[in-house]
Structures are given as structure tokens and as C-alpha cells.
Scaffold this active site. Structure first.
Site, mmCIF file in Angstrom:
data_model
loop_
_atom_site.group_PDB
_atom_site.id
_atom_site.type_symbol
_atom_site.label_atom_id
_atom_site.label_comp_id
_atom_site.label_asym_id
_atom_site.label_seq_id
_atom_site.Cartn_x
_atom_site.Cartn_y
_atom_site.Cartn_z
ATOM 1 N N GLY A 24 -69.266 1.124 56.900
ATOM 2 C CA GLY A 24 -67.991 0.914 55.721
ATOM 3 C C GLY A 24 -68.954 1.588 54.123
ATOM 4 N N GLY A 29 -63.510 6.411 57.212
ATOM 5 C CA GLY A 29 -63.929 5.016 57.939
ATOM 6 C C GLY A 29 -65.128 4.117 56.356
ATOM 7 C CG ASP A 66 -64.813 16.108 59.528
ATOM 8 O OD1 ASP A 66 -65.555 16.709 60.675
ATOM 9 O OD2 ASP A 66 -65.171 14.974 59.363
#
Length: 490
Positions: A120, A86, A245
Site C-alpha cells: 500500500g 491497491g 488497467d
């Protein structure tokens, strides 16, 4: 550099190709010349001259192929669906000077299709923490990502407050996570066989010699994960957010968010302020590693033609506990300078109980054993020992003296120099304490990066007492002042 951008040529559903979004006025934070030399970066004059522009997103070298990876995951035990890079991009893959494939991953470089509700970006404080921690773990010989360097900028980033944006060029032997397979299983199951073959051929080629390469690969991942977590426990490291993750298929530490190094020994220590149930407490890390692998392995059931069955997967997972226990117990005995045998383990666990019952500092207490054995040659460690003994109440002091007597009796049966070498090589003088990182962050936010450089040099040689150290580098928080949990916000 020797580029080998294999990931960029896999099925395009696995990623999104895009350039970085530049930071405003990127400036030098710190450059890791050791990593640069390992990569061959220093052999390229253009890369050396423009590294700040590269990390700041203003220049993409011709041989880079930036992309954001798609993956999924279980977060705090719950299925989180599609995740992905991301705020980071896999910029390139290169063979280093050991012929090991390394990913160059730029973190904090703008929005991607996987940003969800994020912006971001990365802030300076978290960037410095990750930069120093990756460096520290590598110097402690714990498999981990590292970093080429980081930059700071004038890009404002809002977290709990407005903070300066930064970017880090993370270097890791792989950015493929357990969550990649979870994404494939949910969103592109037809890619499972192809992607599994890619993982084997790229990261575990020795498994091709097995009659059943897929099962051999899965067992290797299980064993490497167990050893990595044992290494964490031995050094007193808590990852803080062991979601699926955030675990790599290569058994290397990845994704430094609310991590911490143990100070006063409390196995139930929770270092993530978002972990309200203590799921990722230090003492739970071995069990969580098992849980994550147990969630991950069944996705391979589709590969029946590769010999994958429920029973075969159970056999792949079965070595986890034994691998962890063997690696941890052997390491614990080495930390005491003792051979791996029942009497040594009894002494080791008694020592840990002394630390826990009296909230003694984990790192300093193990290092102080050098002062216990040879106080004349190890003045610094003798001081540590004196400070520890002075903390003990009478009853605990009596228990320690009894333990000391039995420990020294066992030491006397062994070659003294071998014992001292084992103690020196397995018990660091310095780890990255939160207070150390915070001092570097505070100075850096004022534009002063000298403390980052000092800590970089200090942590480059963690097993030896150094002149550049200060008393604050080994100072212990008050017994009634628990370690501050760290925010996930970064």
C-alpha cells in the site's frame, strides 16, 4: 474548491470507502502551485496551511470522500482478474477553473482491499519520477495526469532495498480505466448500463446529442486513445506498461511506472525491465493501444437496447488506425516545419531512418534543425547540429548531406518565420531524461529537493533554451550504452 464527488455516490460495489493510513512524519517534497491554482486549492487557507498533513494522510478535509476503486485488467496480454487501487485513494472530485472535473487521487497512502500482495505504499524515487513526468507531459501539451505535490516521510518501505515512503496527490481528468469495464463485466454485469451512462454524462456529454450515445462515446474513446499514443510517439515517450488497467477512458496518460523518454533513437527500445518479450516497446505502442481497445469494446455487447452490435463495435474501432496515422503524420511534418504532404513525409521518414541507423539522439536531432536553417540566430541548436554531424561516419555523413540539400530546398519554398515557429513549437529542448530524474532522486534521498525544483522549473518551459539548464540536461549517453530499463517496483 468546487467539490463534485459523483463517483462516491455510485453503486458501492464499485469501491471501498476508507481513510488514508498516515505516513510517519510527512515533510515537504514539492508543491505544484500551478496545479493548485487551477483547482482553486490556493483559495482555501485551510488547504494551503495543511497540505502536507493532507498528503501525508494525517488530515482529511470535510468535503473529501476517500475511496479505493475496484477495477480489473489484462496485464502483458493476460487476464489478471480483479485489481483495483491497491495503494491509492480517490480523495475528492472538483471542478477546476476551466469547469473540467478533476480527480484528486492520493497515491502511497496504505493498504486497501485491493492491495493483493502489496504494502500500500510508494517510495520516494518512483514518486519523484511520476511527479516530474506528469508535469513534463502537461507542459508538452500531451494529455496527462499531473500532481498537486508530494511528501516524503520516515515510513520505511522495502523494495529491492529499504527506502523512504512518500505520497503523491495525483490530479487527472478521470481515473476510470478500461479495466473498470472489465471488472464490471466479470463481477457486476448488472451495473454496465448505469456505469456507461455515468461515463457519458460525466466525461462525454456531447455524445447525448447522437442518435446512439453509447456508440458515439465508444468511438470518442477510441479516437482520443489513438491521438494520445500518436503524441507519445512524436515526443519519443514510452509508457512501458500499457495494460488495460493503465489506460484512461479520457485518452489522458495515466500511471507512470517504468516510463522513459527516447534518447538515442531505437524504435525497438524496451524501457521496462519486466517486459522480456518487448510487448510494450516504443514501436509497439500504437498496436497495443488497438489491442487493448479491441479487448475492451466487446464488453458493451450486453447493451443491445443501445444499438450495440458486433458490427457497430467494429465501426467504432475502425477509425483508430486512420486517426493515429493522421495525427502522427501531421505532427511529424510539423516537427520538420513542413506542410503535411507526401514529399514532406518522405523527408520525415528518411530523417527518422538516419537517426535510427546511426543511433542519434531523438530530441536533440529534431531541435538541431533550427541550427541547420538559421545558425546565426540559434547558437545552441548550431552546437547540437555540430555534435550530431561529428558523430556520423563518412557514409552516413554523405547520406545526411544529401538529405539536408533536399530538405533545405523544400524549406526555401516556405515562409521562413513560419518554418522556424513550427520547429520551435514542436521540438522541445528538454525532456525528462532518466539521468535527470536520477540526479534529483539521489539528492532527494539525502533530504535535498533543490534539484526537483530546478527540474520542475526547467520542464515548465521545455521549448526554450534556459539559463538554469546544465550541459547534463541535454547530454547524450554513449552510443554503446543502451538506455537503462526501469523497474516496475515503486
Amino acid at each position: 474548491m468546487r467539490y463534485q464527488n459523483t463517483y462516491a455516490h455510485l453503486d458501492p460495489r464499485l469501491y471501498h470507502k476508507q481513510p488514508p493510513t498516515p505516513l510517519k512524519n510527512p515533510r515537504v517534497g514539492h508543491f505544484n502551485r500551478q496545479v493548485a491554482e487551477q483547482l482553486g486549492w490556493t483559495d482555501d487557507a485551510d488547504l494551503m496551511a495543511r497540505w502536507v498533513d493532507i498528503l501525508g494522510g494525517h488530515y482529511v478535509p470535510e468535503d473529501f470522500e476517500p475511496l479505493a476503486m475496484a477495477y480489473a485488467g489484462h496485464q502483458f496480454g493476460q487476464w489478471a482478474g480483479q485489481l483495483g487501487d491497491g495503494r491509492g485513494l480517490l480523495m475528492a472530485q472538483v471542478l477546476d477553473n476551466h469547469d473540467t472535473l478533476q480527480d484528486l487521487h492520493l497515491k502511497g497512502i496504505g493498504l486497501t482491499p485491493y492491495s493483493r500482495m502489496g504494502d500500500g505504499r510508494a517510495v520516494l524515487r518512483s514518486t519523484i519520477r511520476e511527479y516530474l513526468c506528469g508535469h513534463a507531459l502537461n507542459q508538452l501539451d500531451i494529455p496527462s495526469s499531473n500532481a498537486l505535490g508530494f511528501v516524503v516521510s520516515d515510513t520505511p518501505v522495502r523494495r529491492e532495498r529499504m527506502e523512504p515512503g512518500a505520497a503523491l496527490m495525483r490530479v487527472a481528468d478521470s481515473h476510470i480505466r478500461l479495466g473498470h469495464i472489465e471488472w464490471i463485466a466479470s463481477f457486476a454485469p448488472d451495473l454496465l448500463a448505469e456505469f456507461t451512462n455515468y461515463m457519458i454524462d460525466t466525461y462525454y456529454p456531447e455524445c447525448r446529442d447522437s442518435d446512439k450515445p453509447v456508440l458515439a462515446f465508444l468511438q470518442k474513446v477510441v479516437e482520443r486513445t489513438a491521438r494520445m499514443i500518436a503524441d507519445w510517439q512524436l515526443i519519443g515517450f514510452a509508457h512501458g506498461v500499457m495494460n488495460t488497467d493503465n489506460l484512461s477512458i479520457t485518452g489522458s496518460t495515466l500511471d507512470f511506472g517504468p516510463f522513459g523518454f527516447m534518447e538515442r533513437f531505437n524504435p525497438a527500445w524496451i524501457n521496462n525491465h519486466s517486459d522480456h518479450t518487448g510487448r510494450y516497446a516504443y514501436q509497439n505502442q500504437p498496436a497495443i493501444g488497438y489491442w487493448n481497445l479491441n479487448v475492451w469494446l466487446p464488453h458493451f455487447m450486453r447493451l443491445t437496447e443501445a444499438g450495440v452490435t458486433k458490427e457497430a463495435l467494429a465501426d467504432c474501432l475502425a477509425p483508430y488506425e486512420a486517426t493515429f496515422m493522421q495525427h502522427y503524420q501531421q505532427g511529424l511534418c510539423r516537427k520538420l516545419g513542413l506542410p503535411h504532404q507526401p514529399d514532406s513525409l518522405k523527408l520525415a521518414f528518411e530523417f527518422l531512418s538516419l537517426l535510427e541507423d546511426n543511433l542519434l539522439d531523438y530530441t536533440n536531432s529534431f531541435r538541431a534543425l533550427l541550427g541547420l536553417i538559421d545558425s546565426e540566430s540559434y547558437a545552441y541548436e548550431k552546437q547540437l547540429l555540430t555534435a550530431i554531424v561529428n558523430e556520423l561516419p563518412p557514409e552516413a555523413l554523405s547520406a545526411f548531406q544529401d538529405w539536408r540539400k533536399r530538405y533545405l530546398a523544400q524549406i526555401e519554398t516556405l515562409p521562413k518565420e513560419e518554418v522556424l515557429d513550427s520547429l520551435k513549437n514542436n521540438n522541445p529542448v528538454y525532456v525528462l531524461r532518466n539521468s535527470m530524474a536520477q540526479r534529483a532522486i539521489t539528492a532527494a534521498e539525502q533530504g535535498q529537493f533543490e534539484e526537483v525544483e530546478r527540474l520542475y522549473q526547467l520542464l515548465a518551459n521545455p521549448y526554450n533554451v534556459q539559463d538554469i539548464a546544465t550541459d547534463l540536461d541535454s547530454s547524450v549517453p554513449a552510443a554503446d550504452a543502451p538506455q537503462t530499463p526501469i523497474s516496475c517496483s515503486s
